[in-house]
Motif scaffolding. Structure first.
Motif, PDB file in Angstrom:
ATOM      1  N   ALA A 119     -69.358  15.473  31.113  1.00  0.00           N
ATOM      2  CA  ALA A 119     -68.389  16.555  30.891  1.00  0.00           C
ATOM      3  C   ALA A 119     -67.594  16.278  29.618  1.00  0.00           C
ATOM      4  CB  ALA A 119     -67.447  16.668  32.083  1.00  0.00           C
ATOM      5  N   ALA A 120     -67.462  17.296  28.772  1.00  0.00           N
ATOM      6  CA  ALA A 120     -66.811  17.153  27.477  1.00  0.00           C
ATOM      7  C   ALA A 120     -65.344  17.540  27.606  1.00  0.00           C
ATOM      8  CB  ALA A 120     -67.509  18.039  26.447  1.00  0.00           C
ATOM      9  N   ALA A 121     -64.464  16.535  27.428  1.00  0.00           N
ATOM     10  CA  ALA A 121     -63.030  16.810  27.516  1.00  0.00           C
ATOM     11  C   ALA A 121     -62.478  17.317  26.192  1.00  0.00           C
ATOM     12  CB  ALA A 121     -62.291  15.543  27.942  1.00  0.00           C
ATOM     13  N   HIS A 122     -63.014  16.799  25.077  1.00  0.00           N
ATOM     14  CA  HIS A 122     -62.454  17.150  23.776  1.00  0.00           C
ATOM     15  C   HIS A 122     -62.625  18.641  23.483  1.00  0.00           C
ATOM     16  CE1 HIS A 122     -61.188  16.650  19.626  1.00  0.00           C
ATOM     17  NE2 HIS A 122     -62.295  17.272  19.229  1.00  0.00           N
ATOM     18  N   ASP A 123     -63.823  19.176  23.736  1.00  0.00           N
ATOM     19  CA  ASP A 123     -64.066  20.599  23.466  1.00  0.00           C
ATOM     20  C   ASP A 123     -63.209  21.489  24.367  1.00  0.00           C
ATOM     21  OD1 ASP A 123     -65.905  19.703  21.659  1.00  0.00           O
ATOM     22  OD2 ASP A 123     -67.636  19.984  22.985  1.00  0.00           O
ATOM     23  N   THR A 124     -63.038  21.047  25.630  1.00  0.00           N
ATOM     24  CA  THR A 124     -62.222  21.842  26.560  1.00  0.00           C
ATOM     25  C   THR A 124     -60.778  21.918  26.096  1.00  0.00           C
ATOM     26  OG1 THR A 124     -63.660  21.167  28.388  1.00  0.00           O
ATOM     27  CG2 THR A 124     -61.492  22.035  28.958  1.00  0.00           C
ATOM     28  N   LEU A 125     -60.194  20.778  25.714  1.00  0.00           N
ATOM     29  CA  LEU A 125     -58.812  20.773  25.265  1.00  0.00           C
ATOM     30  C   LEU A 125     -58.652  21.549  23.957  1.00  0.00           C
ATOM     31  CD1 LEU A 125     -57.864  17.070  26.072  1.00  0.00           C
ATOM     32  CD2 LEU A 125     -57.501  19.093  27.458  1.00  0.00           C
TER      33      LEU A 125
END
Length: 831
Positions: A119-125
Motif C-alpha cells: 500500500a502506497a502511503a506517499h501517493d495517498t497523502l
C-alpha cells in the motif's frame, strides 16, 4: 338419560387462558377512564350506568402517575411525542457532526492505517493535500503527519500515518482517532500483518472508518472492474456494508474527505467519559535535581470531556502523572489566522513548519488558564502502606524487647562467606542441611500449578526421552554446518517445550484436576491447606478468610457499582471545571522521565487520558475474555501476559476461572478455547465499560493476540477455588459397600479424610466407613452398587489468589509475522 350424571371433562381436556382485558385497553375504555377522572375532579359525569370495572377514582401513588399519563395519551399525542424524540436524536447527531472539525471543535483526527506492505502511503497523502483552497501544515512530532485547513468549507482535519506492523502506535492512535482510513492493496486487500492489526482494532473498539484503494488505474477497464468485484467479495467478511473509495484523482480524494466529514461517529465508551488529547507539540524542561526527570509541556486539542487541572493524567505506555498548570496558547490550526505585518499570502495552498515565528508568537501570547490546587489535587498514591503492628493489642515492654535481642544474639552462628559480604547477605546464606527442610515449606506456600504431580511425571518422561537422542546426535554431528545445526536445535527445543504444553493441556482435558497421591509424603501433610465441601455451589466460604499480605496493599469499594453510577452521573451533568472540548491547551505534566520525550522525538504518538477519581489505585480486576480463534497455543495460568485494558497496557500473571453466577468459581489451569473465562489480576482500578486484549510475547519479541473481552468488575471478594481430585479404584464390590485402594497409602491418611464425601465418575455418592490394614485400603459405603470399571473420587478445595506481578512497562513489539509453529499440521512442517 336424566338419571345419568353430567359429563365431566377428562385430564386431556384443553384449558384456555382467561382473557385479560386490562392489558389492551381500547379507545372506549380510555374514554370511560377519562370520564371517571373528570367526575373525581368535580365535573359532571357522562349519562349512563356507572362502570364497575374501572378502579376507584381518587389519590394515585406518585410512581404510578407517569405510566398512567403515558398510557392515557391519545394516538395523535403519542405520534407527536415519538416525532419529537426522533427529531431530538437527529439534531444531536447533526450537532456532533458540525462541531467536529469546525472552528469551535477539535480538528477531525484521521489515522491512516496501511494494511498491506504494497500500500502506497506517499501517493495517498499527496492526493489528500492537493485540495483546492486548502492550507497544509506539517506536524512537529510524527513524520508524514499534517493538518489540512479548508476555510471555504469551514473544516479542518489532522492526518496521522501508522503502519500495520507498529502495533502499539496503531492501537494508541485508534484510542483517540475520530476516523480510521484503511489503505488497501488493489489486488489482495490486506496481508497477514494487516489481518492481525484488524483483529486487534476490532477487539479494542473501532471508531468510524473508511476504506480507500489507491492504484489500479494502470489495468484495463474490464480487468479493473473484475479486480474491484474480487476485492469487494474479499472484504465482505470483515466489513459487510462498507464502501470502497478509489483514490487516484483529486476528485476522488474530495469525495473521500466529504464522506469522512459527514459520516456518523461511532463512540467508544472508555474514551467518551474521559478527557484525552493527542500531542501535537511537546517540550521537556529538566528539573533542578536531575536531568532524567522534569516537566513535560504537551500541547494538543482537548477531546471527550472537560479537562480538569486537579485530576491525574495517564500517558499511554508510561504511567500516571500530576498536572501543575494548563496554558492557552494561540490555536495553530485556526481557520481565520491572524495576519502578521509584512507577510502576505500569495498562494491558497501553503506548507508551513511549526517553528520560527510560530514558536515566538506562541511564547508571547501564552495565557495561563488555571493552576493546580494542592488541596483539591488527586494523589499519586496507588497502594496502601500496610502497618504490621496494626493488629497488635499490646506493646512489648522493655524487658521483652531486651529478651528478644538476647535470643537473637544467642542464635547467631558463624558461617563462611565470600569476602565483602554484608551482614544482610550473610543472613540469607543457607547450609546444606537447611535446604531440605525449607524446600517443602516453599512448595506448600507456592500456589503455582507445579503441584500437579501427574503433570510433573509427564514432564520428567519428556526430559528423559530428550536426553537419549541427544547423546546419539552428538556422535554424528558434522563440523562444517555446526552454526546452522545449533540454530536448528534451538528451534527444536522450543518445539519440544510446546509439545510438552500440548501434552499437559490434553491430560487436563481428559482428567480434569486429577492428581496422584504422593507416596513419599503423607497426604494429610501434602494437602493440609485443602478442605472438603458438601456442595461446591451451596456450601459457605467466607471471602475475608485467610487473605494474603498483598490484600493489605489494595483498595476496595464498599459498593463499586454505586460509586461508578455517581461518577458517571457527575460527568453527564458536566459539573467539572477546566479546559472545554475543542480548546488548544498546553499541559505542564510534572515528574516525567526523559524517555517520554525521546519516544515522541522518534515519531511515536504521545496520547494522554485524564483519570477519573480512584483510577490510579491498585485493586483486583476481573476480565471476561474469550479465546481468539487465530491462536491455538496452550496458555497456562500464571504465565506472564500483556494486557491492553482501555487506555492502559501492562504485564501481569493472571488466574483463569469459570464464569458462573455462583459465589465460588473454579480455577482453570489453561485458557479454554471453547468457553468464556474470567481473568483475575492485580491492576489499577478502571471503571467499566472497557475493552481488554491479551497478548503473549514470543521468544523473538512478537506479540500474539490470544484472547479478547471486556472488564467485568473490580472485586477483591470474588472467590476463586482450586480443586484437586484424588482417585481410587474399587478392589472388592458388595451390594452397597466396596473396598477402595490406591487413593491413600497409610492408615492415618484414611482417618484424616474420613469426613469428606466421596463420588464416582458414574454418579454414585458415598463416604469412608473405616480403614482396612495399614496400607491405605478402606471400606466405603455408597448409595448403590458400584461397577467394576468405575473410579472413586475425592474432591479437595483451596482458595487461590493472583500473584503481585503487575508491571506497567511493556516492551515494544517486533513487527508481527505469522508463526509457522501455530499451524495445525506439525508433522508436515517437520518433514
Amino acid at each position: 338419560m336424566a338419571a345419568q350424571g353430567a359429563h365431566r371433562p377428562g385430564p386431556l381436556k384443553q384449558q384456555n387462558k382467561a382473557h385479560k382485558g386490562g392489558k389492551h385497553s381500547g379507545s372506549s375504555q380510555r374514554r370511560a377512564g377519562g370520564e371517571a377522572g373528570r367526575a373525581s375532579r368535580g365535573f359532571p359525569a357522562a349519562p349512563g350506568p356507572p362502570d364497575r370495572s374501572l378502579p376507584p377514582a381518587g389519590r394515585v401513588p406518585v410512581k404510578a402517575q407517569p405510566r398512567r399519563r403515558i398510557r392515557d395519551l391519545s394516538r395523535v399525542d403519542r405520534r407527536h411525542q415519538a416525532l419529537q424524540l426522533r427529531r431530538q436524536r437527529k439534531e444531536a447527531v447533526l450537532a456532533e457532526k458540525r462541531s467536529l472539525g469546525s472552528r469551535d471543535g477539535p480538528p477531525h483526527l484521521v489515522v491512516v492505517v496501511l494494511l498491506h506492505s504494497r500500500a502506497a502511503a506517499h501517493d495517498t497523502l499527496r492526493l489528500l493535500q492537493s485540495q483546492d483552497s486548502a492550507i497544509v501544515r506539517a506536524d512537529e512530532g510524527r513524520a508524514g503527519g499534517f493538518a489540512l485547513l479548508c476555510p471555504r468549507f469551514k473544516q479542518r482535519w489532522r492526518f496521522v500515518t501508522a503502519q500495520a506492523g507498529d502495533l502499539h502506535a496503531v492501537l494508541d492512535l485508534a484510542k483517540v482517532a475520530d476516523s480510521l482510513l484503511f489503505i488497501l492493496d488493489s489486488v489482495d486487500g490486506w496481508d497477514s500483518a494487516g489481518e492481525h492489526c484488524l483483529s486487534c482494532l476490532f477487539a479494542q473498539g473501532l471508531p468510524s472508518y473508511a476504506l480507500a484503494v489507491p492504484g489500479g488505474s494502470e489495468l484495463p477497464p474490464k480487468k479493473r472492474i473484475d479486480a474491484r468485484k474480487k476485492l469487494s467479495k474479499a472484504i465482505e467478511k470483515r466489513f459487510p456494508e462498507a464502501k470502497l473509495f478509489p483514490l487516484n484523482t483529486e476528485q476522488e480524494s474530495s469525495l473521500l474527505l466529504r464522506h469522512l466529514s459527514s459520516q456518523k461517529q461511532r463512540h467508544l465508551a472508555f474514551r467518551d467519559r474521559r478527557a484525552h488529547l493527542l500531542a501535537r507539540a511537546a517540550e521537556f524542561v529538566p528539573s533542578q535535581d536531575s536531568e532524567l526527570v522534569g516537566t513535560l509541556k504537551v500541547s494538543g486539542f482537548v477531546r471527550g470531556q472537560t479537562l480538569s487541572v486537579n485530576s491525574l493524567v495517564h500517558i499511554v505506555g508510561h504511567g500516571d502523572f500530576q498536572v501543575s498548570q494548563v496554558d492557552a496558547p494561540p490555536d495553530p490550526l485556526s481557520l481565520n489566522p491572524r495576519v502578521v505585518k509584512g507577510q502576505k499570502r500569495t498562494q491558497d495552498m501553503e506548507v508551513q513548519d511549526e517553528c520560527g515565528n510560530g514558536a515566538d508568537e506562541m511564547e508571547e501570547d501564552v495565557k495561563v488558564l488555571m493552576k493546580a490546587d494542592p488541596s483539591k489535587q488527586e494523589s499519586l498514591q496507588s497502594e496502601v502502606v500496610p502497618d504490621p503492628m496494626e493488629g497488635e493489642q499490646t506493646w512489648p515492654t522493655e524487658e521483652e524487647l531486651q529478651e528478644a535481642e538476647n535470643s537473637l544474639k544467642a542464635n547467631r552462628r558463624v558461617v563462611k562467606v565470600p569476602k565483602g559480604t554484608s551482614k544482610y547477605q550473610a543472613a540469607w546464606i543457607v547450609d546444606d542441611g537447611e535446604e531440605g527442610s525449607e524446600k517443602d515449606d516453599d512448595d506448600d506456600e507456592d500456589d503455582d500449578m507445579d503441584d500437579d504431580l501427574m503433570e510433573e511425571a509427564v514432564s520428567q518422561e519428556g526430559e528423559s526421552s530428550e536426553e537419549e537422542p541427544g547423546e546419539e546426535e552428538s556422535e554424528t554431528m558434522t563440523v562444517s554446518e555446526c552454526l546452522r545445526d545449533d540454530q536448528y536445535d534451538e528451534k527444536m527445543e522450543e518445539d519440544e517445550q510446546m509439545l510438552e504444553r500440548y501434552k499437559q493441556e490434553r491430560m487436563d482435558e481428559m482428567f480434569p484436576d486429577e492428581v496422584d497421591t504422593p507416596r513419599d509424603v503423607p497426604a494429610r501433610v501434602r494437602f493440609q491447606k485443602y478442605r472438603g465441601l458438601k456442595s461446591f455451589r451451596t456450601s459457605p466460604w467466607d471471602p475475608k478468610e485467610n487473605l494474603p499480605r498483598d490484600y493489605a496493599r489494595i483498595f476496595q469499594f464498599q459498593d463499586f457499582s454505586r460509586t461508578r453510577k455517581n461518577l458517571f452521573r457527575q460527568i453527564e451533568k458536566e459539573e467539572t471545571e477546566g479546559a472545554s472540548v475543542g480548546w488548544y491547551v498546553t499541559l505542564h505534566v510534572c515528574n516525567v522521565p526523559v524517555s517520554v520525550m525521546e519516544s515522541f522525538k522518534e515519531g511515536k504518538p504521545l496520547v494522554l487520558f485524564s483519570l477519573l477519581p480512584h483510577e490510579q489505585k491498585m485493586s483486583v480486576l476481573n476480565f471476561l475474555v474469550r479465546r481468539h480463534p487465530g491462536n491455538s497455543e496452550p496458555v497456562r495460568a500464571k504465565e506472564e501476559l500483556i494486557f491492553h485494558c482501555g487506555f492502559r497496557r501492562f504485564r501481569a500473571s493472571p488466574l483463569f476461572s469459570q464464569h458462573t453466577s455462583a459465589d465460588k468459581h473454579k480455577l482453570e489451569r489453561f485458557l479454554r478455547p471453547d468457553a468464556a473465562l474470567v481473568v483475575t489480576v492485580y491492576a489499577p482500578i478502571t471503571f467499566p465499560p472497557a475493552s481488554v486484549l491479551l497478548f503473549k510475547q514470543r521468544s523473538n519479541g512478537m506479540h500474539d493476540l490470544i484472547a479478547t473481552g471486556s472488564l467485568l468488575s473490580v472485586d477483591p471478594d470474588r472467590i476463586v477455588i482450586k480443586r484437586l481430585v484424588l482417585s481410587g479404584h474399587p478392589f472388592k464390590i458388595f451390594t452397597k459397600t466396596a473396598v477402595v485402594r490406591y487413593m491413600f497409602f497409610n492408615r492415618d491418611d484414611v482417618m484424616w479424610f474420613k469426613p469428606v464425601e466421596l463420588r464416582t465418575k458414574w454418579g454414585r455418592r458415598g463416604h469412608i466407613k473405616e480403614p482396612l490394614g495399614t496400607h491405605g485400603h478402606m471400606k466405603c459405603h455408597f448409595d448403590g452398587q458400584l461397577k467394576s470399571q468405575d473410579t472413586v473420587l475425592l474432591n479437595l478445595y483451596k482458595r487461590v489468589f493472583p500473584k503481585w506481578t503487575y508491571d506497567p512497562h511493556v516492551p515494544e513489539p517486533v513487527p508481527w509475522v505469522r508463526s509457522e509453529s501455530a499451524l495445525p499440521e506439525r508433522e508436515v512442517e517437520m518433514e
